[in-house]
Design an enzyme around this catalytic site. Structure first.
Site, PDB file in Angstrom:
ATOM      1  CD  GLN A 389      -2.815   1.277   2.378  1.00 25.94           C
ATOM      2  OE1 GLN A 389      -2.367   1.675   3.444  1.00 25.94           O
ATOM      3  NE2 GLN A 389      -4.078   0.900   2.226  1.00 25.94           N
ATOM      4  CB  CYS A 420      -4.431   8.009   5.271  1.00 24.63           C
ATOM      5  SG  CYS A 420      -3.469   8.287   6.780  1.00 24.63           S
ATOM      6  CG  HIS A 489     -13.075   2.885   6.991  1.00 22.66           C
ATOM      7  ND1 HIS A 489     -12.017   3.363   7.733  1.00 22.66           N
ATOM      8  CD2 HIS A 489     -13.965   2.409   7.895  1.00 22.66           C
ATOM      9  CE1 HIS A 489     -12.274   3.201   9.014  1.00 22.66           C
ATOM     10  NE2 HIS A 489     -13.455   2.637   9.143  1.00 22.66           N
TER      11      HIS A 489
END
Length: 682
Positions: A389, A420, A489
């Site tokens: 990643q 992130c 997510h």
């Protein structure tokens, strides 16, 4: 005379016994509604009273000292450490002979074996991890298990892949590494070059002066200098170019295709784990060498190599003709910062994980040749389906990093982190800040997917700000841009972890996704029932990524495969910790430095495992991630110790496995729970 009050309105001077009785305890259903773990009453206890610790107790418990050292103090301590006899030369420590070092008296490290052994701490209990494998220990005298060494001359076998070559690191340091495919693709897509480029070679016998700023150029369409330029390592991004890049639009060059550079040599399949690692040393044979000798990155081309890579652009085959990974119903361990290290991933593999992914690595640090960042790409031979990643802010940076990693590393897919939430990442325009720049996402995915034949996946959050979901607008196009899977997510960046993941929205995104795009859900998977609820025959979600659930109880993979709630004992949990320590000593080393590095990452992990509540102590099973555990005691002393949220107790657990902590040891968890952030901070 004042009139007396009627008898029926006089206050009762003495409440009855029924009125003074305590209220009934809340039912398990009421506790669950308040997000409190319904622990059985027999195991509840008052919360421990912790007095304000003294300085000595603070150091013992791992608290961060209040006094900060000056730079002069750090320099003095560093010099004293260098002159200390504890810094034994590696060659001397491995052989036990003072004359084994080829540098002799000019070596920076100590060669005094007797002085080193006099101050060396006592050996730890247990066996050397390399002796258990019937291999010679590469740490020799410095090993903390030196007394268990045997006269075994079998070489230590390294099962880790993707080391950073010194030759490649030097090319990155000197900004001489070439990126022909990425540079050509960026130009072909019409994207602005945000990174400044230095000319590393010129025609004929004339060489560019790297110290002269006049020879630097920006690749904004100059055909004469394009093949001579490569990105520097320390640059500042031009915000005006970024704004222009975000306004770029247009349709894909070819319907249902991803533009790419010329044909590349076929690569060996990385799906079958046994075939990957059987000839790991031959992995460099699959590299692509350009026809132009000036683009060889300083590497020698094998004489029997017939592969080539043309810089001129041709239309790439459809995405379905590239290598495909079937993510459906595979147990996917999420890339986890700090705790998701190689020993932890190796442990999860033994407990049933199918897919693993390395920790997030920043593109700029990889292109600078930072060894600490390249260590995040390391892969163990047991990771048969492994991804790396990366995280970057601009198409040219990410595309070049993809080409670099594709050339130098062994992996099965590459994941780009666009979710992130960390401030230091977001403030640089990477991570979840890209959710506000869809055209930049398009440029990153198109450019990156074109420079590699391996699958490209993208990880996003629902949105940057709460209530402004954006992920559903990406899933309809991201497959055409070149991605083969998208992980969503179910939280916004602003939300962090303050609320439950929005699985209804994840399902809405899956309904809008093309049939060939894998949609992977992420958020609050903590039991096999959670897994079954989201991954079913009627769901369009291919699989679920497991993150915090694996940190708190890594045996969740076993529970899902066996379809049960495992009432694991404290002894079994200690055995899992012991396996992690063994893997850590093999990875970080069995000398003093390796032992303390293993202890540090063990303590980071214990800051999560303390949140686990054993199944046998609950009135309602299974445990949910958002439950707040009350103060309780376990079924034995070890289980009670593992339930403690005190850093001092985590240190005691580490001492059961790695011996006493050194004098002056301190520890504070790196990750802390995040509250709902302010709107202006995202």
């Amino acid at each position: 005379m004042a009139a007396t009050a009627p008898a029926d309105v006089l206050p009762d001077p003495c409440p009855t016994a029924a009125d003074s009785s305590p209220p009934p305890p809340p039912t398990p259903e009421e506790l669950v509604a308040r997000a409190v773990a319904p622990v059985k009453a027999a195991f509840l206890r008052p919360p421990p009273v912790r007095d304000t610790p003294t300085n000595e107790e603070s150091r013992a418990s791992g608290a961060v000292p209040l006094e900060k050292k000056s730079k002069r103090q750090f320099r003095r301590e560093r010099k004293q450490e260098q002159e200390s006899v504890s810094r034994l030369c590696v060659a001397v420590g491995k052989t036990g002979k003072a004359d084994a070092c080829k540098y002799g008296a000019s070596c920076r490290f100590s060669h005094d074996v007797d002085a080193y052994l006099a101050q060396k701490p006592a050996d730890l209990e247990g066996m050397c991890p390399f002796t258990v494998l019937e291999q010679s220990c590469q740490y020799g005298l410095t090993c903390r298990f030196f007394g268990t060494h045997k006269d075994n001359h079998a070489p230590s076998e390294n099962h880790e892949i993707n080391p950073l070559s010194k030759d490649i690191q030097k090319l990155l340091w000197k900004t001489k590494y070439k990126f022909p495919r990425a540079s050509a693709q960026i130009k072909h897509l019409g994207l602005k070059e945000v990174m400044k480029i230095k000319a590393n070679a010129t025609t004929d016998d004339k060489r560019a002066d790297h110290d002269n700023p006049d020879v630097s150029c920006e690749m904004n369409g100059d055909d004469k200098t394009e093949s001579l330029c490569s990105p520097p390592v320390n640059v500042e991004h031009d915000s005006s170019l970024c704004e222009e890049m975000d306004n770029l639009g247009g349709e894909p060059l070819v319907d249902n295709s991803v533009p790419c550079v010329g044909p590349r040599a076929s690569k060996k399949s990385k799906v079958e784990g046994d075939e990957i690692h059987k000839n790991a040393a031959d992995s460099h044979d699959t590299k692509v060498y350009p026809e132009d000798p000036s683009l060889l990155n300083g590497l020698e081309v094998p004489s029997d190599s017939t592969s080539s890579c043309r810089v001129d652009l041709v239309t790439t085959p459809h995405l379905r003709e590239k290598k495909i990974i079937d993510f459906r119903e595979k147990l996917y361990l999420a890339p986890l910062t700090t705790v998701g290290n190689l020993p932890f991933r190796r442990l999860c593999k033994t407990l049933g994980a199918d897919i693993t992914c390395g920790e997030m690595a920043m593109c700029t640090n990889l292109m600078q040749g930072q060894a600490s960042e390249w260590a995040l790409l390391r892969r163990h031979s047991s990771e048969d389906l492994f991804g790396v990643q990366i995280c970057g802010a601009f198409p040219d940076t990410v595309a070049r990093t993809v080409e670099l990693v594709d050339n130098e590393c062994s992996f099965d897919f590459i994941d780009i982190n666009m979710g992130c939430p960390i401030d230091v990442v977001v403030n640089k325009g990477a991570g979840s800040s890209l959710l506000n720049k869809p055209m930049r996402i398009k440029g990153i995915v198109q450019a990156s997917s074109a420079v590699t034949n391996r699958p490209l996946t993208v990880k996003v959050r629902t949105a940057f700000f709460e209530g402004r979901n954006r992920a559903d607008s990406l899933v309809s196009d991201i497959y055409d841009w070149g991605a083969s899977a998208i992980t969503i997510h179910g939280r916004s960046r602003q939300q962090r972890y303050s609320k439950l993941a929005d699985w209804d929205y994840i399902n809405q995104c899956a309904q809008k996704a093309p049939a060939d795009l894998h949609v992977i859900g992420n958020g609050d998977i903590f039991s096999f029932t959670d897994w079954n609820r989201h991954v079913s025959g009627s769901s369009k979600i291919s699989t679920c990524m497991i993150a915090r659930g694996a940190l708190i109880k890594p045996w969740i993979f076993t529970e899902i495969k066996e379809q049960r709630d495992w009432d694991i004992t404290s002894g079994e949990r200690l055995d899992i910790l012991r396996d992690f320590v063994r893997f850590g000593l093999e990875h970080w080393g069995s000398d003093t430095k390796g032992v303390e590095t293993t202890r540090h990452f063990l303590l980071e992990w214990l800051s999560y495992t303390c949140r686990y509540i054993p199944v046998g102590l609950l009135d309602v099973v299974p445990q949910r991630l958002n439950w707040r555990p009350p103060s309780y005691c376990g079924r034995d002393d070890l289980e009670t110790l593992m339930a403690s949220d005190s850093a001092a107790d985590w240190v005691r657990i580490s001492e059961l496995l790695l011996g006493k902590v050194p004098e002056g040891f301190t520890f504070a968890p790196k990750h802390k729970s995040n509250a709902y952030d302010r709107a202006e901070n995202g």
